[in-house]
Scaffold this motif. Structure first.
Motif, PDB file in Angstrom:
ATOM      1  N   LEU A 119       0.814  -1.217   0.000  1.00  0.00           N
ATOM      2  CA  LEU A 119       0.000   0.000   0.000  1.00  0.00           C
ATOM      3  C   LEU A 119       0.847   1.266   0.000  1.00  0.00           C
ATOM      4  CD1 LEU A 119      -2.621  -1.014   2.721  1.00  0.00           C
ATOM      5  CD2 LEU A 119      -2.998  -0.917   0.258  1.00  0.00           C
ATOM      6  N   VAL A 120       1.862   1.269   0.834  1.00  0.00           N
ATOM      7  CA  VAL A 120       2.690   2.452   1.014  1.00  0.00           C
ATOM      8  C   VAL A 120       4.062   2.185   0.413  1.00  0.00           C
ATOM      9  CG1 VAL A 120       3.710   4.008   2.725  1.00  0.00           C
ATOM     10  CG2 VAL A 120       1.464   2.998   3.143  1.00  0.00           C
ATOM     11  N   LYS A 121       4.534   3.118  -0.387  1.00  0.00           N
ATOM     12  CA  LYS A 121       5.852   2.985  -1.008  1.00  0.00           C
ATOM     13  C   LYS A 121       6.704   4.173  -0.573  1.00  0.00           C
ATOM     14  CE  LYS A 121       6.351   1.286  -5.281  1.00  0.00           C
ATOM     15  NZ  LYS A 121       6.400   1.230  -6.750  1.00  0.00           N
ATOM     16  N   LEU A 122       7.739   3.879   0.227  1.00  0.00           N
ATOM     17  CA  LEU A 122       8.653   4.917   0.683  1.00  0.00           C
ATOM     18  C   LEU A 122       9.908   4.868  -0.186  1.00  0.00           C
ATOM     19  CD1 LEU A 122       8.296   4.306   4.510  1.00  0.00           C
ATOM     20  CD2 LEU A 122       7.155   6.036   3.133  1.00  0.00           C
ATOM     21  N   PRO A 123      10.287   5.984  -0.777  1.00  0.00           N
ATOM     22  CA  PRO A 123      11.398   5.970  -1.727  1.00  0.00           C
ATOM     23  C   PRO A 123      12.749   5.726  -1.067  1.00  0.00           C
ATOM     24  CG  PRO A 123      10.738   8.213  -1.264  1.00  0.00           C
ATOM     25  CD  PRO A 123       9.750   7.316  -0.566  1.00  0.00           C
ATOM     26  N   ALA A 124      13.647   5.164  -1.850  1.00  0.00           N
ATOM     27  CA  ALA A 124      15.028   5.003  -1.408  1.00  0.00           C
ATOM     28  C   ALA A 124      15.737   6.345  -1.566  1.00  0.00           C
ATOM     29  CB  ALA A 124      15.723   3.930  -2.235  1.00  0.00           C
ATOM     30  N   ILE A 125      16.572   6.674  -0.615  1.00  0.00           N
ATOM     31  CA  ILE A 125      17.316   7.928  -0.672  1.00  0.00           C
ATOM     32  C   ILE A 125      18.555   7.770  -1.551  1.00  0.00           C
ATOM     33  CG2 ILE A 125      18.675   9.560   0.697  1.00  0.00           C
ATOM     34  CD1 ILE A 125      16.703   9.008   2.995  1.00  0.00           C
ATOM     35  N   SER A 126      19.179   6.611  -1.469  1.00  0.00           N
ATOM     36  CA  SER A 126      20.424   6.384  -2.205  1.00  0.00           C
ATOM     37  C   SER A 126      20.643   4.886  -2.370  1.00  0.00           C
ATOM     38  CB  SER A 126      21.597   7.009  -1.433  1.00  0.00           C
ATOM     39  OG  SER A 126      22.785   6.871  -2.161  1.00  0.00           O
ATOM     40  N   HIS A 127      21.643   4.565  -3.131  1.00  0.00           N
ATOM     41  CA  HIS A 127      22.070   3.177  -3.300  1.00  0.00           C
ATOM     42  C   HIS A 127      23.402   3.038  -2.576  1.00  0.00           C
ATOM     43  CE1 HIS A 127      22.261  -0.713  -5.329  1.00  0.00           C
ATOM     44  NE2 HIS A 127      23.561  -0.496  -5.358  1.00  0.00           N
ATOM     45  N   PHE A 128      23.526   2.024  -1.726  1.00  0.00           N
ATOM     46  CA  PHE A 128      24.737   1.844  -0.940  1.00  0.00           C
ATOM     47  C   PHE A 128      25.426   0.542  -1.328  1.00  0.00           C
ATOM     48  CE2 PHE A 128      21.879   4.378   1.746  1.00  0.00           C
ATOM     49  CZ  PHE A 128      22.683   5.484   1.963  1.00  0.00           C
ATOM     50  N   THR A 129      26.707   0.476  -1.054  1.00  0.00           N
ATOM     51  CA  THR A 129      27.452  -0.758  -1.290  1.00  0.00           C
ATOM     52  C   THR A 129      27.108  -1.750  -0.184  1.00  0.00           C
ATOM     53  OG1 THR A 129      29.362  -0.115   0.053  1.00  0.00           O
ATOM     54  CG2 THR A 129      29.377   0.559  -2.292  1.00  0.00           C
ATOM     55  N   ALA A 130      27.452  -3.003  -0.415  1.00  0.00           N
ATOM     56  CA  ALA A 130      27.199  -4.037   0.590  1.00  0.00           C
ATOM     57  C   ALA A 130      27.946  -3.719   1.884  1.00  0.00           C
ATOM     58  CB  ALA A 130      27.600  -5.402   0.054  1.00  0.00           C
ATOM     59  N   ASP A 131      29.171  -3.215   1.771  1.00  0.00           N
ATOM     60  CA  ASP A 131      29.942  -2.861   2.969  1.00  0.00           C
ATOM     61  C   ASP A 131      29.278  -1.728   3.748  1.00  0.00           C
ATOM     62  OD1 ASP A 131      31.860  -4.793   2.538  1.00  0.00           O
ATOM     63  OD2 ASP A 131      33.273  -3.421   1.553  1.00  0.00           O
ATOM     64  N   GLN A 132      28.743  -0.747   3.035  1.00  0.00           N
ATOM     65  CA  GLN A 132      28.057   0.361   3.705  1.00  0.00           C
ATOM     66  C   GLN A 132      26.790  -0.126   4.413  1.00  0.00           C
ATOM     67  OE1 GLN A 132      27.742   2.784   0.164  1.00  0.00           O
ATOM     68  NE2 GLN A 132      29.163   4.319   1.010  1.00  0.00           N
ATOM     69  N   ILE A 133      26.065  -1.016   3.761  1.00  0.00           N
ATOM     70  CA  ILE A 133      24.852  -1.572   4.380  1.00  0.00           C
ATOM     71  C   ILE A 133      25.221  -2.396   5.610  1.00  0.00           C
ATOM     72  CG2 ILE A 133      22.904  -3.160   4.048  1.00  0.00           C
ATOM     73  CD1 ILE A 133      22.835  -2.188   1.106  1.00  0.00           C
ATOM     74  N   ASP A 134      26.303  -3.165   5.529  1.00  0.00           N
ATOM     75  CA  ASP A 134      26.767  -3.944   6.680  1.00  0.00           C
ATOM     76  C   ASP A 134      27.143  -3.022   7.852  1.00  0.00           C
ATOM     77  OD1 ASP A 134      26.375  -6.331   5.375  1.00  0.00           O
ATOM     78  OD2 ASP A 134      28.496  -6.600   4.844  1.00  0.00           O
ATOM     79  N   THR A 135      27.827  -1.917   7.529  1.00  0.00           N
ATOM     80  CA  THR A 135      28.201  -0.959   8.578  1.00  0.00           C
ATOM     81  C   THR A 135      26.966  -0.360   9.226  1.00  0.00           C
ATOM     82  OG1 THR A 135      30.276  -0.440   7.448  1.00  0.00           O
ATOM     83  CG2 THR A 135      29.479   1.182   9.045  1.00  0.00           C
ATOM     84  N   MET A 136      25.986   0.017   8.409  1.00  0.00           N
ATOM     85  CA  MET A 136      24.736   0.546   8.975  1.00  0.00           C
ATOM     86  C   MET A 136      24.036  -0.520   9.821  1.00  0.00           C
ATOM     87  SD  MET A 136      23.127   3.003   6.035  1.00  0.00           S
ATOM     88  CE  MET A 136      23.610   2.077   4.586  1.00  0.00           C
ATOM     89  N   GLY A 137      24.125  -1.781   9.389  1.00  0.00           N
ATOM     90  CA  GLY A 137      23.536  -2.872  10.159  1.00  0.00           C
ATOM     91  C   GLY A 137      24.185  -3.005  11.530  1.00  0.00           C
ATOM     92  N   LEU A 138      25.508  -2.867  11.576  1.00  0.00           N
ATOM     93  CA  LEU A 138      26.207  -2.932  12.866  1.00  0.00           C
ATOM     94  C   LEU A 138      25.831  -1.750  13.761  1.00  0.00           C
ATOM     95  CD1 LEU A 138      29.754  -4.113  11.736  1.00  0.00           C
ATOM     96  CD2 LEU A 138      28.057  -5.418  13.042  1.00  0.00           C
TER      97      LEU A 138
END
Length: 174
Positions: A119-138
């Motif tokens: 129902l709701v679609k929230l846009p992505a702000i940017s595309h990140f690398t796998a390492d950046q996503i892992d860092t955000m996950g930590l």
């Protein structure tokens, strides 16, 4: 006579507290799910939805801080307790903002929008690398543990005021 915190403040406090605990439990459980679990698709979507709801509620909390004046209850708390309470509140505000921002960036990190219940679609702000996503996950993970430790200490402090100091601190929030 007990002078209570305003109803909106009390509601926001308890609803966000329960939501943060539910998000912590769901996030902790969610990372252990395997592909064949019946919760594999459902729980992440519920977690993301809860995070968006928390973002909206937290926006109200922060807006309320800006608009309304601070209540002075003529506290009998000593200077150290008042100062500690102020810093704990500030840290709570910062940690929750870090949690919702990193959660959102993780969920949309591959450049795809976050879709909630189709129902709701929230846009992505940017595309990140796998390492950046892992860092955000930590960051998201360690912030969540810090938030839970702080919530436990906060609850213990409230119980200390109620049972040991025998003051109205807890009663004002209920």
């Amino acid at each position: 006579m007990i002078i209570k915190y305003p109803l909106l403040g009390r509601l926001l406090h308890w609803v966000t507290a329960l939501l943060i605990i539910a998000l912590f439990v769901s996030g902790w459980y969610m990372v252990e799910l395997d592909y064949y679990s019946s919760w594999y698709q459902t729980l992440p979507e519920l977690h993301f939805t809860g995070g968006v709801v928390l973002l909206l509620l937290w926006s109200l909390v922060l807006l309320r801080l800006i608009i309304y004046k601070k209540h002075d209850f003529g506290s009998s708390h000593n200077k150290f307790e008042r100062m500690t309470a102020q810093w704990v509140k500030r840290l709570f505000y910062i940690l929750v903002v870090v949690m919702v921002v990193t959660g959102y960036l993780i969920a949309t990190g591959q450049g795809e929008p976050l879709v909630l219940f189709e129902l709701v679609k929230l846009p992505a702000i940017s595309h990140f690398t796998a390492d950046q996503i892992d860092t955000m996950g930590l960051i998201h993970e360690y912030t969540s543990y810090t938030l839970m430790v702080m919530a436990l200490l906060h609850a213990l402090g409230a119980l200390k005021h109620h049972f040991i100091d025998k003051d109205d601190t807890l009663k004002r929030m209920i």
